[in-house]
Write a protein that holds these residues in place. Structure first.
Motif, mmCIF file in Angstrom:
data_model
loop_
_atom_site.group_PDB
_atom_site.id
_atom_site.type_symbol
_atom_site.label_atom_id
_atom_site.label_comp_id
_atom_site.label_asym_id
_atom_site.label_seq_id
_atom_site.Cartn_x
_atom_site.Cartn_y
_atom_site.Cartn_z
ATOM 1 N N THR A 53 0.859 -1.174 0.000
ATOM 2 C CA THR A 53 0.000 0.000 0.000
ATOM 3 C C THR A 53 0.899 1.229 0.000
ATOM 4 O O THR A 53 2.129 1.126 -0.127
ATOM 5 C CB THR A 53 -0.959 0.006 1.220
ATOM 6 O OG1 THR A 53 -1.924 1.052 1.039
ATOM 7 C CG2 THR A 53 -0.201 0.228 2.520
ATOM 8 N N TYR A 54 0.320 2.395 0.128
ATOM 9 C CA TYR A 54 1.070 3.633 0.303
ATOM 10 C C TYR A 54 0.245 4.542 1.179
ATOM 11 O O TYR A 54 -0.951 4.292 1.415
ATOM 12 C CB TYR A 54 1.395 4.298 -1.044
ATOM 13 C CG TYR A 54 0.194 4.676 -1.868
ATOM 14 C CD1 TYR A 54 -0.410 5.928 -1.745
ATOM 15 C CD2 TYR A 54 -0.347 3.778 -2.781
ATOM 16 C CE1 TYR A 54 -1.519 6.271 -2.506
ATOM 17 C CE2 TYR A 54 -1.463 4.108 -3.544
ATOM 18 C CZ TYR A 54 -2.042 5.360 -3.408
ATOM 19 O OH TYR A 54 -3.139 5.702 -4.155
ATOM 20 N N ASN B 108 4.109 9.065 1.680
ATOM 21 C CA ASN B 108 4.827 8.649 0.480
ATOM 22 C C ASN B 108 4.658 9.632 -0.672
ATOM 23 O O ASN B 108 5.421 9.588 -1.645
ATOM 24 C CB ASN B 108 4.344 7.273 0.023
ATOM 25 C CG ASN B 108 4.569 6.194 1.048
ATOM 26 O OD1 ASN B 108 3.644 5.494 1.435
ATOM 27 N ND2 ASN B 108 5.788 6.062 1.530
ATOM 28 N N LEU B 109 3.661 10.501 -0.580
ATOM 29 C CA LEU B 109 3.435 11.466 -1.642
ATOM 30 C C LEU B 109 4.330 12.679 -1.449
ATOM 31 O O LEU B 109 4.834 12.930 -0.364
ATOM 32 C CB LEU B 109 1.967 11.897 -1.659
ATOM 33 C CG LEU B 109 0.927 10.774 -1.702
ATOM 34 C CD1 LEU B 109 -0.476 11.359 -1.736
ATOM 35 C CD2 LEU B 109 1.152 9.861 -2.898
ATOM 36 N N PHE C 228 -6.760 16.296 0.240
ATOM 37 C CA PHE C 228 -7.814 15.436 -0.309
ATOM 38 C C PHE C 228 -7.346 13.986 -0.414
ATOM 39 O O PHE C 228 -7.702 13.269 -1.341
ATOM 40 C CB PHE C 228 -8.253 15.969 -1.670
ATOM 41 C CG PHE C 228 -8.884 17.327 -1.592
ATOM 42 C CD1 PHE C 228 -10.230 17.461 -1.301
ATOM 43 C CD2 PHE C 228 -8.122 18.473 -1.779
ATOM 44 C CE1 PHE C 228 -10.817 18.711 -1.213
ATOM 45 C CE2 PHE C 228 -8.700 19.727 -1.693
ATOM 46 C CZ PHE C 228 -10.047 19.841 -1.402
ATOM 47 N N TYR C 229 -6.567 13.586 0.546
ATOM 48 C CA TYR C 229 -6.045 12.214 0.582
ATOM 49 C C TYR C 229 -7.149 11.231 0.967
ATOM 50 O O TYR C 229 -8.048 11.548 1.748
ATOM 51 C CB TYR C 229 -4.896 12.132 1.590
ATOM 52 C CG TYR C 229 -4.384 10.746 1.845
ATOM 53 C CD1 TYR C 229 -3.591 10.088 0.905
ATOM 54 C CD2 TYR C 229 -4.683 10.078 3.042
ATOM 55 C CE1 TYR C 229 -3.117 8.808 1.139
ATOM 56 C CE2 TYR C 229 -4.205 8.801 3.288
ATOM 57 C CZ TYR C 229 -3.427 8.176 2.331
ATOM 58 O OH TYR C 229 -2.961 6.904 2.576
ATOM 59 N N TRP C 230 -7.065 10.035 0.433
ATOM 60 C CA TRP C 230 -7.961 8.932 0.797
ATOM 61 C C TRP C 230 -7.120 7.665 0.883
ATOM 62 O O TRP C 230 -6.377 7.346 -0.045
ATOM 63 C CB TRP C 230 -9.055 8.766 -0.248
ATOM 64 C CG TRP C 230 -10.132 7.800 0.150
ATOM 65 C CD1 TRP C 230 -10.115 6.441 0.000
ATOM 66 C CD2 TRP C 230 -11.375 8.115 0.767
ATOM 67 N NE1 TRP C 230 -11.265 5.891 0.471
ATOM 68 C CE2 TRP C 230 -12.074 6.899 0.953
ATOM 69 C CE3 TRP C 230 -11.990 9.301 1.167
ATOM 70 C CZ2 TRP C 230 -13.338 6.829 1.526
ATOM 71 C CZ3 TRP C 230 -13.252 9.235 1.731
ATOM 72 C CH2 TRP C 230 -13.908 8.019 1.913
ATOM 73 N N ASN C 231 -7.242 6.950 1.967
ATOM 74 C CA ASN C 231 -6.445 5.737 2.150
ATOM 75 C C ASN C 231 -6.748 4.744 1.031
ATOM 76 O O ASN C 231 -7.910 4.390 0.805
ATOM 77 C CB ASN C 231 -6.771 5.121 3.510
ATOM 78 C CG ASN C 231 -5.836 3.978 3.858
ATOM 79 O OD1 ASN C 231 -5.692 3.019 3.117
ATOM 80 N ND2 ASN C 231 -5.203 4.086 5.019
ATOM 81 N N CYS D 176 2.806 12.678 -7.554
ATOM 82 C CA CYS D 176 4.165 12.407 -8.073
ATOM 83 C C CYS D 176 4.382 10.937 -8.435
ATOM 84 O O CYS D 176 5.372 10.331 -8.044
ATOM 85 C CB CYS D 176 5.241 12.908 -7.108
ATOM 86 S SG CYS D 176 5.043 12.478 -5.373
ATOM 87 N N ASN D 177 3.425 10.368 -9.185
ATOM 88 C CA ASN D 177 3.535 9.029 -9.766
ATOM 89 C C ASN D 177 3.384 7.892 -8.755
ATOM 90 O O ASN D 177 3.442 6.720 -9.132
ATOM 91 C CB ASN D 177 4.861 8.859 -10.514
ATOM 92 C CG ASN D 177 4.666 8.320 -11.923
ATOM 93 O OD1 ASN D 177 3.692 8.652 -12.592
ATOM 94 N ND2 ASN D 177 5.589 7.494 -12.378
ATOM 95 N N VAL D 178 3.208 8.193 -7.473
ATOM 96 C CA VAL D 178 3.145 7.137 -6.454
ATOM 97 C C VAL D 178 1.919 6.244 -6.643
ATOM 98 O O VAL D 178 2.050 5.006 -6.701
ATOM 99 C CB VAL D 178 3.207 7.738 -5.040
ATOM 100 C CG1 VAL D 178 2.919 6.673 -3.982
ATOM 101 C CG2 VAL D 178 4.579 8.357 -4.794
#
Length: 554
Positions: free
Chosen positions: A184-185, A189-190, A203-206, A355-357
């Motif tokens: 996962t990330y 990591n972003l 606006f992150y979501w697991n 960033c591509n993560v």
């Protein structure tokens, strides 16, 4: 009191009564009368994968044009998205009465939901809608570097409990199995934590648990039935047709710049994407395709992480049945402070801190290059090379050196066609001062000499949200024709679904022979002696362009 006085009093009482009745009538006309407390309810309290949830509200006093229906994850987590839908009640007919209903499609994103009617009188909340966190979802296939091996990825919530895939040749007999791995990330990591100006921090979501398993020793030209998950939760059984990678001809679809339909709170959406996917699904129902090639700008998440959830749900009906192969684009990769950012580039912050993560974590391309960024594969008579125009492609860079070695390794007897695909176009008919034109000149100056030397046949590009076909071209000059091309033919196919800028100026260089708006996909057939491309638009119902390139024996 005499009779005259009594009559006068009676008249006064009558007039007052009439006045009161008139006043009440006016109030009844202006204000709705409610016979109960304000409430909001839903027709279901459970979501397995996705459900159409009908929301009903009643007895709202003094509704206004500012009232909203808001769908929130439950519980709220600091630093993550606090609303999934936010809809003005004025979109519902009869909202002025204080009662109404609307239906929304809720996805299982591994979080429960509450629904609110927000007004001046306070939020009125529904009961909590529960989701099944362990349900495996978002299954999608991809080729590996081994012809008899296919990768399968999916997500789930909860805890990992021996994820695996079970498969066989009959939907009720899944006699083979393979264990999967889990990763996962998270927000740390972003690149949003270290660089400013990015939406992904807010606006992150697991993403849940991301699982990968491999189906190995697959026979060719065979329907494979499979399901994925773990002991406490399995997907439905689905199937795909495992095509022959050594066939004398193949058929696949390709496009770029898709996006998702407009039904949540984040920007960058387009309802054209849905019609493209629906038509491709119809094609797969009619006949098996070798693969789907999506060359960059996938979900347009741009930091609004729930876009990835929606994207995988929308591509699921085709990506679970046909290998879904991808390239990275500016909306996956670009961010403030990225290492490769030459002065002549037009790289911005288009991933908004991702960033591509997510792109790297949620897909798995053949391990023939560098991760999901650049890779190659051979299918039938075609050698396909996918590049990243968002990473260093300049002469002697790692990507350029890899491309050189890959081109050197191609056996043109085995695979007479070489096709290169990437996000930003090498040729595009826009004014010379357009930033995409300037970028295309630099891509051309570094990559075209290799394409000329090793006789690459076709370039497939996206980024510009339209369709364009060139003549065979080298160094900006037409060379040969379609029946005897002396250089690559380039196609811009960024018309998957994301809307194009209005009234964008175009140019008419000699090498650009066909330009078209609209949205759709390309259908490509490759045999040993021909490369046929069709551009289907209007939801796949209209054939807008068709061209056949001929391959002469050398």
């Amino acid at each position: 009191m005499n009779s005259k006085q009594r009559s006068r009093l009676a008249l006064i009482i009558l007039l007052v009564t009439v006045a009161l009745l008139i006043a009440v009538g006016i109030l009844v006309t202006i204000l709705p009368i409610h016979h109960g407390r304000p409430s909001i309810s839903v027709n279901t309290l459970h979501v397995r994968i996705k459900e159409n949830v009908t929301i009903t509200w009643e007895n709202i006093d003094n509704p206004s044009i500012n009232d909203r229906i808001t769908v929130r994850p439950f519980p709220l987590i600091v630093g993550e998205v606090d609303q999934v839908f936010d809809i003005n009640v004025t979109t519902v007919a009869g909202w002025e009465s204080g009662s109404g209903s609307l239906t929304l499609e809720l996805l299982n994103m591994r979080r429960d939901y509450t629904i609110e009617y927000n007004s001046l009188n306070g939020p009125f909340k529904s009961e909590t809608i529960m989701v099944d966190r362990r349900t495996p979802m978002q299954g999608h296939l991809a080729f590996t570097s081994e012809a008899t091996r296919m990768s399968l990825m999916w997500v789930s919530g909860g805890e990992s409990n021996d994820p695996s895939v079970q498969w066989g040749y009959h939907p009720e007999v899944l006699q083979f199995s393979a264990k999967g791995s889990t990763t996962t990330y998270n927000l740390s990591n972003l690149c949003s934590q270290s660089k400013g100006g990015h939406f992904s921090k807010d606006f992150y979501w697991n993403p849940g648990l991301i699982h990968t398993a491999f189906l190995s020793d697959l026979p060719f030209n065979t329907t494979i039935y499979y399901r994925f998950g773990q002991t406490d939760g399995w997907s439905d059984v689905v199937s795909f047709y495992h095509t022959d990678p050594f066939a004398t001809s193949i058929e696949f679809v390709a496009f770029g710049d898709l996006g998702v339909k407009c039904d949540s709170v984040s920007p960058w959406c387009s309802d054209y994407a849905a019609s493209t996917l629906e038509r491709i699904e119809q094609v797969i129902d009619e006949r098996p395709l070798d693969m789907i090639l999506h060359i960059g700008d996938l979900s347009y998440s741009t930091g609004y992480a729930i876009r990835w959830e929606q994207f995988f749900d929308e591509i699921g009906p085709i990506a679970s049945r046909t290998p879904y192969m991808v390239a990275t684009g500016n909306h996956e990769a670009n961010y403030i402070g990225q290492p490769f950012r030459p002065s002549w580039s037009n790289y911005g912050s288009d991933s908004q801190g991702e960033c591509n993560v997510p792109y790297e974590a949620r897909f798995l391309m053949p391990k023939t290059g560098q991760g999901n960024n650049w890779w190659s594969i051979e299918r039938g008579p075609m050698h396909l090379i996918v590049l990243s125009t968002e990473h260093d492609f300049t002469t002697s860079s790692p990507q350029w050196n890899w491309l050189l070695q890959d081109l050197r390794s191609v056996d043109r007897v085995k695979t007479p066609w070489i096709v290169i695909a990437g996000h930003r176009p090498m040729y595009i008919a826009l004014p010379e001062d357009n930033k995409n034109t300037i970028m295309s000149h630099h891509i051309r100056s570094h990559l075209e000499p290799l394409m000329e030397k090793y006789k690459v046949d076709v370039g497939l590009w996206g980024h510009v949200h339209s369709y364009e076909r060139t003549r065979p071209v080298l160094q900006g000059h037409c060379v040969g024709n379609y029946t005897d091309p002396k250089g690559p033919v380039h196609f811009v196919i960024g018309m998957g679904g994301m809307e194009a800028p209005q009234n964008e100026a175009r140019s008419s260089p000699e090498w650009s022979t066909f330009q078209s708006g609209g949205y759709g996909y390309t259908n490509i057939r490759v045999s040993r002696d021909s490369f046929e491309l069709e551009y289907w638009t209007d939801g796949g119902s209209s054939l807008r362009d068709s061209i056949t390139l001929q391959k002469k024996a050398e």
